[in-house]
Scaffold this motif. Structure first.
Motif, short mmCIF file in Angstrom:
data_model
loop_
_atom_site.label_atom_id
_atom_site.label_comp_id
_atom_site.label_asym_id
_atom_site.label_seq_id
_atom_site.Cartn_x
_atom_site.Cartn_y
_atom_site.Cartn_z
N VAL A 1 -1.53 6.63 -6.87
CA VAL A 1 -2.93 6.84 -6.63
C VAL A 1 -3.48 8.32 -6.86
O VAL A 1 -2.89 9.29 -6.12
N MET B 1 0.88 -1.40 -0.14
CA MET B 1 -0.06 0.13 0.00
C MET B 1 0.89 1.23 0.00
O MET B 1 0.52 2.27 -0.67
N ASP B 2 1.93 1.34 0.91
CA ASP B 2 2.94 2.35 0.67
C ASP B 2 3.50 2.45 -0.80
O ASP B 2 3.60 3.74 -1.04
N SER C 1 0.54 3.78 -3.14
CA SER C 1 0.24 5.14 -2.95
C SER C 1 0.81 6.35 -3.75
O SER C 1 0.13 7.15 -3.94
N GLY D 1 -7.64 6.39 -2.60
CA GLY D 1 -6.65 6.98 -1.89
C GLY D 1 -7.19 6.81 -0.36
O GLY D 1 -6.40 6.17 0.58
N LYS E 1 -5.00 0.32 5.05
CA LYS E 1 -3.68 0.24 5.80
C LYS E 1 -3.44 0.54 7.16
O LYS E 1 -3.16 -0.43 7.88
N ASP F 1 -5.73 4.04 2.44
CA ASP F 1 -5.27 4.64 3.91
C ASP F 1 -6.14 3.62 4.83
O ASP F 1 -5.67 3.36 5.72
#
Length: 163
Positions: free
Chosen positions: A50, A43-44, A47, A56, A63, A60
């Motif tokens: 995105v 996910m990092d 991102s 997003g 995450k 988030d």
């Protein structure tokens, strides 16, 4: 000679002892912890690509949920005298490279959703397999694993709107 043969014969009948509840608990928690770390890393990484605010926000939110479960699994591992383990270097490198290649080909919300959904599916499979292989794990660890699978399923459901 006859005694030796009997001993050899009896040894072949000895079955391996099943792992203890504590060992099964540690295995399940380690798998949950590693899975959360891989998901957070993915996910990092994603991102940066995105552009859709709604996507997003979804990423988030999940995450944060992964971080909570990672923390829970780490706390329980600590109670068993175990430390967290990072995902394998090969798996992490392969996942990173695969994501980068897919994003080079197409970097829109649809592609991001597909990548995240594939990750959810892998997580569901690995945690479900760990649960099946560690049926005697503690109730606390099974709750963590079930919550992680449920969360991955919910994440996939929310990602569908971006396909």
């Amino acid at each position: 000679m006859h005694i030796f043969e009997d001993n050899a014969h009896n040894k072949s009948k000895i079955r391996k002892k099943a792992p203890s509840m504590e060992e099964q608990t540690k295995r399940l928690l380690k798998e949950c912890n590693r899975g959360c770390k891989m998901a957070i890393d993915s996910m990092d990484q994603i991102s940066a690509y995105v552009e859709d605010e709604n996507l997003g926000r979804v990423i988030d939110n999940y995450k944060t949920e992964h971080e909570k479960i990672e923390g829970e699994s780490a706390k329980l591992l600590g109670q068993y005298g175990e430390q967290e383990q990072e995902p394998g270097a090969m798996a992490s490198t392969f996942a990173w490279a695969t994501t980068e290649m897919k994003m080079l080909v197409k970097d829109d919300s649809n592609q991001i959703a597909k990548i995240m959904m594939n990750g959810c599916n892998m997580g569901i499979q690995s945690i479900s397999e760990a649960m099946a292989q560690n049926k005697e794990a503690s109730e606390d660890s099974q709750v963590v694993a079930k919550n992680l699978v449920r969360m991955e399923e919910e994440f996939m459901g929310e990602l569908k709107e971006f396909l």
